[in-house]
Design a protein around this motif. Structure first.
Motif, PDB file in Angstrom:
ATOM      1  N   THR A  70     -42.033  36.109 -24.091  1.00 15.71           N
ATOM      2  CA  THR A  70     -42.261  35.663 -23.222  1.00 15.71           C
ATOM      3  C   THR A  70     -41.780  34.866 -22.637  1.00 15.71           C
ATOM      4  O   THR A  70     -41.509  34.116 -23.899  1.00 15.71           O
ATOM      5  CB  THR A  70     -43.318  35.256 -23.479  1.00 15.71           C
ATOM      6  OG1 THR A  70     -43.366  35.560 -23.088  1.00 15.71           O
ATOM      7  CG2 THR A  70     -43.340  34.988 -24.775  1.00 15.71           C
TER       8      THR A  70
ATOM      9  N   MET B 136     -28.537  31.034 -17.760  1.00 12.53           N
ATOM     10  CA  MET B 136     -29.907  30.245 -18.073  1.00 12.53           C
ATOM     11  C   MET B 136     -30.776  31.271 -17.538  1.00 12.53           C
ATOM     12  O   MET B 136     -31.031  31.745 -16.558  1.00 12.53           O
ATOM     13  CB  MET B 136     -30.033  28.708 -17.412  1.00 12.53           C
ATOM     14  CG  MET B 136     -29.101  27.877 -18.108  1.00 12.53           C
ATOM     15  SD  MET B 136     -29.494  26.327 -17.454  1.00 12.53           S
ATOM     16  CE  MET B 136     -29.056  26.438 -15.573  1.00 12.53           C
ATOM     17  N   VAL B 137     -31.998  31.332 -18.255  1.00 11.07           N
ATOM     18  CA  VAL B 137     -32.872  32.511 -17.918  1.00 11.07           C
ATOM     19  C   VAL B 137     -34.485  31.731 -18.618  1.00 11.07           C
ATOM     20  O   VAL B 137     -34.658  31.547 -19.471  1.00 11.07           O
ATOM     21  CB  VAL B 137     -32.949  33.584 -18.834  1.00 11.07           C
ATOM     22  CG1 VAL B 137     -33.885  34.472 -18.202  1.00 11.07           C
ATOM     23  CG2 VAL B 137     -31.747  34.278 -18.664  1.00 11.07           C
ATOM     24  N   PRO B 138     -35.233  31.388 -17.465  1.00 11.02           N
ATOM     25  CA  PRO B 138     -36.582  31.038 -17.637  1.00 11.02           C
ATOM     26  C   PRO B 138     -37.349  32.648 -17.554  1.00 11.02           C
ATOM     27  O   PRO B 138     -36.983  33.220 -16.775  1.00 11.02           O
ATOM     28  CB  PRO B 138     -37.102  30.270 -16.530  1.00 11.02           C
ATOM     29  CG  PRO B 138     -36.007  30.600 -15.484  1.00 11.02           C
ATOM     30  CD  PRO B 138     -34.804  30.935 -16.006  1.00 11.02           C
ATOM     31  N   GLU B 139     -38.429  32.638 -18.469  1.00  4.08           N
ATOM     32  CA  GLU B 139     -38.864  34.203 -18.390  1.00  4.08           C
ATOM     33  C   GLU B 139     -40.350  33.935 -18.680  1.00  4.08           C
ATOM     34  O   GLU B 139     -40.935  32.974 -19.742  1.00  4.08           O
ATOM     35  CB  GLU B 139     -38.190  34.881 -19.427  1.00  4.08           C
ATOM     36  CG  GLU B 139     -38.457  36.363 -19.335  1.00  4.08           C
ATOM     37  CD  GLU B 139     -37.337  37.128 -19.855  1.00  4.08           C
ATOM     38  OE1 GLU B 139     -37.546  38.159 -19.828  1.00  4.08           O
ATOM     39  OE2 GLU B 139     -36.680  36.576 -20.790  1.00  4.08           O
TER      40      GLU B 139
ATOM     41  N   THR C 156     -46.376  34.573 -23.268  1.00  2.00           N
ATOM     42  CA  THR C 156     -45.049  33.875 -23.713  1.00  2.00           C
ATOM     43  C   THR C 156     -44.280  33.618 -22.633  1.00  2.00           C
ATOM     44  O   THR C 156     -43.820  34.235 -21.666  1.00  2.00           O
ATOM     45  CB  THR C 156     -44.302  34.789 -24.776  1.00  2.00           C
ATOM     46  OG1 THR C 156     -44.985  35.301 -25.929  1.00  2.00           O
ATOM     47  CG2 THR C 156     -43.142  34.098 -25.185  1.00  2.00           C
ATOM     48  N   GLY C 157     -44.126  32.030 -22.551  1.00  2.00           N
ATOM     49  CA  GLY C 157     -43.278  31.724 -21.832  1.00  2.00           C
ATOM     50  C   GLY C 157     -41.866  31.088 -22.123  1.00  2.00           C
ATOM     51  O   GLY C 157     -42.036  30.528 -23.295  1.00  2.00           O
ATOM     52  N   SER C 158     -40.715  31.231 -21.751  1.00  2.00           N
ATOM     53  CA  SER C 158     -39.514  30.937 -22.691  1.00  2.00           C
ATOM     54  C   SER C 158     -38.160  30.523 -21.826  1.00  2.00           C
ATOM     55  O   SER C 158     -38.491  30.734 -20.345  1.00  2.00           O
ATOM     56  CB  SER C 158     -38.815  32.016 -23.444  1.00  2.00           C
ATOM     57  OG  SER C 158     -38.675  32.950 -22.580  1.00  2.00           O
ATOM     58  N   PHE C 159     -37.478  29.624 -22.266  1.00  2.57           N
ATOM     59  CA  PHE C 159     -36.345  29.300 -21.407  1.00  2.57           C
ATOM     60  C   PHE C 159     -35.128  29.268 -22.536  1.00  2.57           C
ATOM     61  O   PHE C 159     -35.033  28.778 -23.579  1.00  2.57           O
ATOM     62  CB  PHE C 159     -36.617  27.829 -21.182  1.00  2.57           C
ATOM     63  CG  PHE C 159     -35.051  27.244 -20.263  1.00  2.57           C
ATOM     64  CD1 PHE C 159     -34.841  27.551 -18.992  1.00  2.57           C
ATOM     65  CD2 PHE C 159     -34.108  26.513 -20.858  1.00  2.57           C
ATOM     66  CE1 PHE C 159     -33.877  27.363 -18.538  1.00  2.57           C
ATOM     67  CE2 PHE C 159     -32.898  26.217 -20.265  1.00  2.57           C
ATOM     68  CZ  PHE C 159     -32.864  26.328 -18.937  1.00  2.57           C
ATOM     69  N   LEU C 160     -33.939  30.011 -22.142  1.00  2.00           N
ATOM     70  CA  LEU C 160     -32.938  30.059 -22.933  1.00  2.00           C
ATOM     71  C   LEU C 160     -31.460  29.941 -22.207  1.00  2.00           C
ATOM     72  O   LEU C 160     -31.654  29.786 -20.914  1.00  2.00           O
ATOM     73  CB  LEU C 160     -32.872  31.520 -23.444  1.00  2.00           C
ATOM     74  CG  LEU C 160     -32.414  32.571 -22.641  1.00  2.00           C
ATOM     75  CD1 LEU C 160     -30.904  32.572 -22.571  1.00  2.00           C
ATOM     76  CD2 LEU C 160     -32.917  34.127 -23.255  1.00  2.00           C
ATOM     77  N   VAL C 161     -30.527  29.275 -22.985  1.00  4.02           N
ATOM     78  CA  VAL C 161     -29.222  29.159 -22.241  1.00  4.02           C
ATOM     79  C   VAL C 161     -28.176  29.742 -23.381  1.00  4.02           C
ATOM     80  O   VAL C 161     -28.437  29.563 -24.685  1.00  4.02           O
ATOM     81  CB  VAL C 161     -29.201  27.589 -22.344  1.00  4.02           C
ATOM     82  CG1 VAL C 161     -29.239  26.807 -23.620  1.00  4.02           C
ATOM     83  CG2 VAL C 161     -27.665  27.470 -21.771  1.00  4.02           C
TER      84      VAL C 161
ATOM     85  N   ALA D 113     -35.916  35.136 -14.017  1.00  5.25           N
ATOM     86  CA  ALA D 113     -34.877  34.652 -12.896  1.00  5.25           C
ATOM     87  C   ALA D 113     -33.559  34.323 -14.031  1.00  5.25           C
ATOM     88  O   ALA D 113     -33.778  33.679 -15.054  1.00  5.25           O
ATOM     89  CB  ALA D 113     -35.213  33.593 -12.404  1.00  5.25           C
ATOM     90  N   ILE D 114     -32.577  35.042 -13.633  1.00  7.15           N
ATOM     91  CA  ILE D 114     -31.305  35.060 -14.534  1.00  7.15           C
ATOM     92  C   ILE D 114     -30.364  34.334 -13.466  1.00  7.15           C
ATOM     93  O   ILE D 114     -30.072  34.652 -12.509  1.00  7.15           O
ATOM     94  CB  ILE D 114     -30.755  36.332 -14.740  1.00  7.15           C
ATOM     95  CG1 ILE D 114     -31.927  37.146 -15.542  1.00  7.15           C
ATOM     96  CG2 ILE D 114     -29.440  36.349 -15.756  1.00  7.15           C
ATOM     97  CD1 ILE D 114     -31.528  38.764 -15.849  1.00  7.15           C
ATOM     98  N   PHE D 115     -29.868  33.163 -14.186  1.00  7.35           N
ATOM     99  CA  PHE D 115     -28.941  32.174 -13.506  1.00  7.35           C
ATOM    100  C   PHE D 115     -27.654  32.247 -14.273  1.00  7.35           C
ATOM    101  O   PHE D 115     -27.021  31.612 -15.191  1.00  7.35           O
ATOM    102  CB  PHE D 115     -29.427  30.804 -13.525  1.00  7.35           C
ATOM    103  CG  PHE D 115     -30.636  30.672 -12.613  1.00  7.35           C
ATOM    104  CD1 PHE D 115     -30.655  30.056 -11.369  1.00  7.35           C
ATOM    105  CD2 PHE D 115     -31.859  30.664 -13.243  1.00  7.35           C
ATOM    106  CE1 PHE D 115     -31.859  30.095 -10.466  1.00  7.35           C
ATOM    107  CE2 PHE D 115     -32.837  30.577 -12.471  1.00  7.35           C
ATOM    108  CZ  PHE D 115     -32.901  30.353 -10.943  1.00  7.35           C
ATOM    109  N   PRO D 116     -26.677  32.983 -13.853  1.00  8.00           N
ATOM    110  CA  PRO D 116     -25.153  33.034 -14.551  1.00  8.00           C
ATOM    111  C   PRO D 116     -24.459  32.043 -13.617  1.00  8.00           C
ATOM    112  O   PRO D 116     -24.391  32.120 -12.540  1.00  8.00           O
ATOM    113  CB  PRO D 116     -24.778  34.265 -14.358  1.00  8.00           C
ATOM    114  CG  PRO D 116     -25.493  35.081 -13.162  1.00  8.00           C
ATOM    115  CD  PRO D 116     -26.904  34.174 -12.883  1.00  8.00           C
ATOM    116  N   PHE D 117     -23.596  31.354 -14.711  1.00  5.38           N
ATOM    117  CA  PHE D 117     -22.757  30.332 -13.936  1.00  5.38           C
ATOM    118  C   PHE D 117     -20.853  30.582 -14.178  1.00  5.38           C
ATOM    119  O   PHE D 117     -20.815  30.974 -15.279  1.00  5.38           O
ATOM    120  CB  PHE D 117     -23.069  28.941 -14.450  1.00  5.38           C
ATOM    121  CG  PHE D 117     -24.325  28.616 -13.951  1.00  5.38           C
ATOM    122  CD1 PHE D 117     -24.612  27.803 -12.832  1.00  5.38           C
ATOM    123  CD2 PHE D 117     -25.457  28.493 -14.759  1.00  5.38           C
ATOM    124  CE1 PHE D 117     -25.638  27.631 -12.379  1.00  5.38           C
ATOM    125  CE2 PHE D 117     -26.694  28.293 -14.573  1.00  5.38           C
ATOM    126  CZ  PHE D 117     -26.901  27.690 -13.391  1.00  5.38           C
TER     127      PHE D 117
END
Length: 351
Positions: free
Chosen positions: A14, A67-70, A97-102, A347-351
């Motif tokens: 999630t 970084m991805v919140p999902e 399920t809520g998640s945040f990854l880096v 939402a997928i945030f590539p840097f």
């Protein structure tokens, strides 16, 4: 019977357009999308609640951060099945399920990239509890999980010969809430506030892209995952529910399938079909959802009792140039005893 208690684990447990004209916009989108789609192709964990980093492919160069919140919602059917030689049943349920990854990936050569991974996730499940298949018994769960996942990533890009993505991850999960069994003697509710698990995951995905047309890419994939799980302070429903027991087990999972991706400017669509098999003999069925396909995670809780599964999915991605990629997706799987359906937003945030 300790193997049986493993089945109580939560398994799934999630805009804006930046370019001045269409050609500039499409070129910017292709560059940005290649990073984001490589990230999506490398997502390798479920859940229970984690994923892999961007694949290698940019050559030796700077650190690439993503970084991805999902968010994931999963619905599971009521089911009956045989586990460890015993018949069980479970009512339908749903999980969020809520998640945040880096993740950070550093290309060290044109072939090899090394990276790190961290994810935090929160999940809830309401629905059936697995109990013996007897008319006089029923069960219900209302539980929550907090999860931390850390690890290292090693990705290999073999150009026209495909790519290999590997990971070594450690999972720390703590649970809260209650489980209830209803019998002729009345309901018995047990707290899950002391229940926790620790899992070590070894995983590898091999993928090979074929350009079917200028806008369509076909990607066959093969995957393997081995997980060692330690469960602590489980409710001993089979004997004395007031007791707490610890248990542990290995499980080994294999999968194969085909994914098709269609690109049109800032938009992409994908679909896939695959098969999955639990290789290990131990009845730890829920972990089947942890090696479904690249880019698939959070398939819910207590939802996969079968040794063999068919899985499928579809998704839509939209690039907001130089900002992020929006993704919406659906994944499902079914076996002889179980089926589940998961919807996700990211939402997928590539840097």
């Amino acid at each position: 019977m300790k193997k049986l208690f493993l089945c109580l684990l939560v398994f799934a447990l999630t805009q804006s357009f930046a370019s001045a004209d269409a050609s500039d916009r499409d070129e910017a989108a292709r560059t940005f999308r290649s990073k984001a789609m490589d990230y999506q192709a490398g997502l390798a964990l479920r859940p229970p609640v984690s994923k892999d980093a961007p694949s290698a492919g940019f050559g030796a160069g700077p650190l690439v951060l993503v970084m991805v919140p999902e968010f994931h919602y999963t619905s599971t059917q009521a089911t009956k099945g045989t586990i460890d030689g015993h018949r069980f049943k479970m009512d339908s349920g749903h999980s969020e399920t809520g998640s945040f990854l880096v993740t950070g990936t550093k290309p060290l050569t044109d072939v090899f990239s090394l990276g790190f991974f961290y994810q935090y996730a929160m999940g809830t499940y309401k629905g059936g509890l697995m109990v013996a298949d007897l008319p006089v018994l029923s069960g219900a769960s209302d539980v929550r999980v907090n999860s931390h996942v850390i690890g290292i990533l090693g990705n290999f890009n073999f150009a026209q010969y495909g790519r290999l993505e590997t990971s070594l991850l450690q999972v720390f999960e703590d649970f809260s809430g209650n489980e209830t069994v209803v019998s002729p003697g009345g309901p018995d509710t047990q707290s899950q506030n002391d229940f926790k698990d620790r899992a070590t995951s070894l995983m590898a995905w091999y993928m090979l892209d074929f350009q079917a047309s200028p806008s369509v890419t076909l990607t066959p994939y093969l995957g393997w995952r081995s997980i060692y799980v330690v469960l602590k302070n489980q409710t001993d429903w089979a004997n004395n529910p007031d007791d707490r027991v610890d248990s542990h087990a290995w499980t080994h999972l294999g999968t194969a399938g085909l994914k098709a991706t269609w690109h049109a400017g800032l938009l992409s669509l994908n679909a896939r079909l695959g098969v999955n098999r639990r290789i290990s003999k131990n009845d730890v069925p829920g972990f089947t959802s942890r090696a479904t396909a690249p880019g698939v995670a959070h398939l819910g809780w207590n939802n996969s009792w079968d040794r063999n599964l068919v899985s499928w999915g579809a998704g839509l991605g939209y690039v907001v140039p130089e900002i992020f990629v929006f993704e919406i997706g659906y994944n499902g799987f079914a076996g002889s005893d179980t089926s589940a359906h998961t919807f996700n937003l990211a939402a997928i945030f590539p840097f």
